[in-house]
Design a protein around this motif. Structure first.
Motif, mmCIF file in Angstrom:
data_model
loop_
_atom_site.group_PDB
_atom_site.id
_atom_site.type_symbol
_atom_site.label_atom_id
_atom_site.label_comp_id
_atom_site.label_asym_id
_atom_site.label_seq_id
_atom_site.Cartn_x
_atom_site.Cartn_y
_atom_site.Cartn_z
ATOM 1 N N CYS A 299 -81.597 58.246 17.789
ATOM 2 C CA CYS A 299 -80.939 57.358 16.842
ATOM 3 C C CYS A 299 -79.696 58.064 16.341
ATOM 4 O O CYS A 299 -79.758 59.186 15.850
ATOM 5 N N CYS A 305 -79.933 60.262 8.065
ATOM 6 C CA CYS A 305 -80.859 59.235 7.591
ATOM 7 C C CYS A 305 -81.743 59.745 6.461
ATOM 8 O O CYS A 305 -82.265 60.856 6.500
ATOM 9 N N CYS A 419 -87.037 60.264 15.956
ATOM 10 C CA CYS A 419 -85.701 59.675 15.789
ATOM 11 C C CYS A 419 -84.659 60.385 16.649
ATOM 12 O O CYS A 419 -83.677 59.795 17.067
ATOM 13 N N CYS A 436 -84.217 50.487 14.676
ATOM 14 C CA CYS A 436 -84.728 51.649 13.946
ATOM 15 C C CYS A 436 -86.189 51.801 14.304
ATOM 16 O O CYS A 436 -86.925 50.826 14.374
ATOM 17 N N HIS A 437 -86.619 53.045 14.529
ATOM 18 C CA HIS A 437 -88.010 53.268 14.925
ATOM 19 C C HIS A 437 -88.995 52.831 13.864
ATOM 20 O O HIS A 437 -90.151 52.549 14.153
HETATM 21 S S1 SF4 Z 1 -84.600 55.466 13.802
HETATM 22 FE FE1 SF4 Z 1 -84.574 54.615 11.766
HETATM 23 S S2 SF4 Z 1 -85.671 56.091 10.560
HETATM 24 FE FE2 SF4 Z 1 -85.168 57.101 12.428
HETATM 25 S S3 SF4 Z 1 -83.248 58.108 11.987
HETATM 26 FE FE3 SF4 Z 1 -82.743 56.184 12.863
HETATM 27 S S4 SF4 Z 1 -82.472 54.906 11.148
HETATM 28 FE FE4 SF4 Z 1 -83.535 56.648 10.388
#
Ligand code: SF4
Lengths: 463, 320
Positions: A299, A305, A419, A436-437
């Motif tokens: 991500c 984040c 992530c 987003c996970h």
């Molecule tokens: S996947 Fe969602 S929770 Fe994980 S870093 Fe990205 S935005 Fe943040």
């Protein structure tokens, strides 16, 4: 504001990518370095339905302007497809392209730049008509231009026809630019920050005009803006971009009132809330936007984040994990200052506390961080699992010995996150799509993490 | 508007209405030009030179073949030894002959020679200036618009090679091959002077094509040709005017220097040749009336081109 199921989308974007190759310097070629293209738009999919107003928001450099220019064929995509009314725009015959040019127009950000200083208003507005051979004869063209000028509120048109851009005010210029876009009676108009260069006092006037024109000319708009209040005011649907990715998209009200993606949340936090009379608040995100030349793995938002996901076996709180992860990032980037740490007290303790700080605006900082100006935080008060604490100490010791690789290795086992290793795909979540996970395995996951991060995120899962 | 008239009538009408704004613009341009005194001065000087070039007979007291004491051709008698000794003769007003700027060593009137030479200088200045603009501006536009492609690369390498060419030896070879004529000298001057044009215009084009009005034209469907000539060229015209004037001035001076070095068409009348003659015949320190007029005329012509170029820049440049 329902999702239009029965209508065909006007614009369909699928897996769109645009990389800008920077021409390589001779040194790079000699050293055999791989060229590092700027990943301006990196895998965006979006459908736009006729009559909609779609807003694309994001900080500067997130690729939103590139996306807009791809849609009007100012750039050719590196990968992916754009279909306009069913036809692939990347692969058009000359005749198709002519049709496309009549139906798709763009309004640019800076009206001081988007009008040729040496062309009169008449020449500027009539140019698309001439190029596309749409109206025959000078008189008809002139009356068409006059009518459009009056439609955009520049009446009586006679006064403006022979004026040069430098004789007009910013608002008048932007209206001329709008007239130029509308003179061919397009279906789809991309507006790139259409009012950001205008005086605040006249913005609303121009925006209202654009709304009126939407009905009159039966337009579909794509608004590109960093200004979220504009998106909220103008758009039915909104998409949020971060580093070339579309992280969240859906009906504007849902996205704004209940942001799901941590980035959207941070972005809206950063908007000063006029109604509440708040001072400008700043986003709960660590550090700066990374370079689109070398974006983070997994991500793209993970280094910043606030809700980064701890590994399955993490025993402590999410807040503690966020700090531990920042520690790891700092070790990787070589940002921890071992020398300053060895000056006072226990160097290992001091280095760990230095590493656990968050580079965030003051309102999100811990007390100790505020006291020390962001250089130290109180490790004891964090809910760190003991194995993590051991790993941090080991890493700090390795750093004090000057061994960065060993420090990274010490952390690698314990401080990991899905992530960083997997890229989240945009998945439908209620009325919208979120990449987003946290929203991947249904809402159960959301609840679990929402609970463990101390109520920081109260994202209700009402969908 | 009166109605019920023939088609031709209304066509004519729409035609006038169409041109009216352009006339209006011309007028506005002139009023802006005339704000500059030196621009007016340049125009006046150039106007006088143009008249000299077109109808020299009206201004010159004699033809170029007139000889002191003897008068206009056909000349039947010869100068006496005493008369020859008095040449070059200082300015004389009727006694023994009329020559307001005196004569040269052959007895020709200086004023007449200066006036008759104006056409040669005008021709060289304008021809060389126009030629280098006509080559340099389009190549610069194309090179800039297709910046960083093989087209740009090819043009720029060619410019580099031309820059390496030493001017004087090149010219000597050129006239050796093709003969010393005014045309060849103009070509020789233009061959080197378009390079600056090309490079400056290219740089300007590179920055102009990033403007969003160029993108806006692309979105409207404009072709490359249209973008180059309709959107970029009008914005580089101010500098190309300055270059045109500079090149013209430079060409006039270059031609004079070449004449001074003996590289000029000696059948033509030119200020440079007059200066070369006074040098070769050894009168530089004795006959000021012969030395100064061609020099001053040369300087004034070059200056008038510069003045006009400077004022034109302001007229064609809307951002003041
Ligand atoms: S996947 Fe969602 S929770 Fe994980 S870093 Fe990205 S935005 Fe943040």
């Amino acid at each position: 504001m329902d999702r239009p199921d029965d209508r065909e989308p006007l614009v369909e974007i699928e897996g769109l990518r645009k990389l800008f190759d920077q021409s390589q310097g001779i040194v790079d070629t000699v050293l055999g370095r791989e060229p590092q293209p700027v990943r301006a738009v990196d895998g965006v999919s979006l459908d736009i339905y006729p009559g909609d107003t779609v807003g694309i928001a994001g900080e500067s450099g997130c690729g939103k302007t590139t996306l807009g220019k791809l849609l009007v064929k100012l750039y050719e995509p590196t990968e992916g497809t754009i279909r306009f009314d069913g036809d692939d725009v990347t692969d058009m015959t000359r005749e198709d392209e002519r049709q496309f040019r009549k139906r798709v127009q763009m309004i640019f950000q800076d009206p001081f730049e988007s009008l040729n200083p040496r062309m009169t208003v008449y020449d500027t507005v009539s140019e698309p008509l001439k190029i596309n051979e749409m109206v025959d004869g000078y008189d008809e063209r002139r009356s068409r231009v006059k009518q459009v000028l009056e439609d955009v509120g520049l009446g009586p048109a006679e006064v403006y026809l022979d004026a040069f851009p430098d004789e007009l005010s910013g608002g008048e210029r932007q209206r001329v630019a709008i007239a130029r876009a509308l003179v061919v009676d397009p279906d789809f108009v991309v507006c790139d920050e259409p009012v950001s260069m205008l005086d605040v006092s006249i913005r609303a006037g121009v925006l209202n005009l654009m709304q009126d024109l939407q009905d009159e000319y039966d337009l579909t708009y794509l608004f590109i803006s960093h200004d979220l209040s504009l998106i909220r005011y103008m758009c039915d649907r909104a998409g949020i971009m971060y580093l070339g990715n579309m992280v969240e998209q859906g009906p504007t009200d849902d996205v704004i009132d209940d942001p799901k993606h941590p980035y959207t949340e941070a972005l809206f936090d950063a908007v000063p809330d006029v109604e509440l009379g708040d001072d400008r608040r700043r986003a709960n995100a660590t550090g700066e936007v990374p370079s689109p030349r070398n974006p983070p793995s997994g991500c793209r938002y993970h280094p910043r984040c606030a809700h980064i996901i701890p590994p399955e076996d993490w025993g402590g709180s999410q807040a503690a994990f966020r700090r531990a992860f920042q520690f790891k990032l700092k070790v990787q980037r070589g940002e921890l200052d071992a020398e300053a740490a060895s000056d006072d007290g226990d160097p290992v303790e001091s280095l760990v506390e230095q590493g656990l700080t968050l580079d965030v605006p003051e309102e999100y900082r811990s007390e100790r961080e505020i006291e020390t100006g962001g250089h130290r935080t109180d490790a004891a008060s964090l809910d760190l699992p003991s194995d993590a604490r051991t790993a941090l100490d080991e890493a700090a010791e390795a750093l004090l010995d000057g061994d960065q690789d060993a420090a990274v290795a010490a952390l690698d086992e314990v401080v990991t996150t899905p992530c960083a290793s997997r890229k989240p795909r945009p998945l439908p979540s209620g009325t919208r799509e979120v990449a987003c996970h946290r929203y991947e395995d249904g809402d159960a996951n959301t609840g679990a993490i929402g609970g463990s991060n101390g109520g920081l995120n109260a994202a209700p899962a009402e969908d | 508007m009166a109605t019920g008239q023939g088609d031709t009538e209304s066509d004519g009408e729409s035609y006038t209405r169409r041109w009216e704004p352009r006339l209006e613009r011309l007028k506005r341009g002139w009023s802006r030009y005339s704000e500059h005194n030196i621009g007016i001065l340049g125009l006046v000087i150039l106007g006088i030179f143009s008249l000299w070039a077109v109808v020299p007979g009206v201004f010159a007291p004699h033809s170029t073949d007139w000889v002191a004491y003897l008068g206009e051709p056909p000349i039947e008698s010869r100068l006496t030894a005493e008369q020859v000794r008095s040449l070059p003769h200082p300015p004389a007003f009727g006694d023994p002959f009329f020559a307001p700027l005196g004569t040269n060593a052959n007895g020709n009137g200086i004023l007449s020679l200066v006036i008759y030479s104006a056409s040669n200088a005008m021709y060289i200045g304008l021809a060389a200036g126009l030629l280098s603009s006509l080559v340099g501006v389009p190549l610069g536009l194309i090179s800039g618009f297709y910046g960083d492609t093989w087209i740009d690369e090819a043009i720029q390498r060619f410019v580099d090679i031309m820059y390496g060419l030493p001017f004087l030896p090149f010219l000597i070879v050129l006239v050796a091959i093709r003969g010393i004529t005014t045309t060849n000298i103009i070509i020789g001057i233009a061959v080197t002077s378009w390079l600056n044009n090309c490079i400056t215009i290219r740089g300007e084009t590179l920055s102009l094509k990033e403007r969003s009005y160029v993108e806006s034209a692309k979105v409207a469907g404009a072709s490359d040709t249209r973008i180059i000539f309709r959107h970029i060229m009008p914005n580089v015209l101010p500098i190309s005017f300055v270059f045109l004037a500079q090149d013209a001035a430079g060409a006039v001076i270059t031609q004079a220097s070449l004449a001074y070095l003996g590289l000029a068409d000696f059948t033509a009348n030119s200020w440079g040749i007059m200066l070369e003659n006074i040098k070769s015949q050894g009168y530089i320190f004795d006959a000021w009336w012969w030395l100064l007029p061609p020099g001053i005329a040369l300087m004034l012509m070059a200056a008038s081109f510069y003045f006009i170029g400077f004022s034109m820049e302001d007229v064609t440049n809307p951002q003041r």
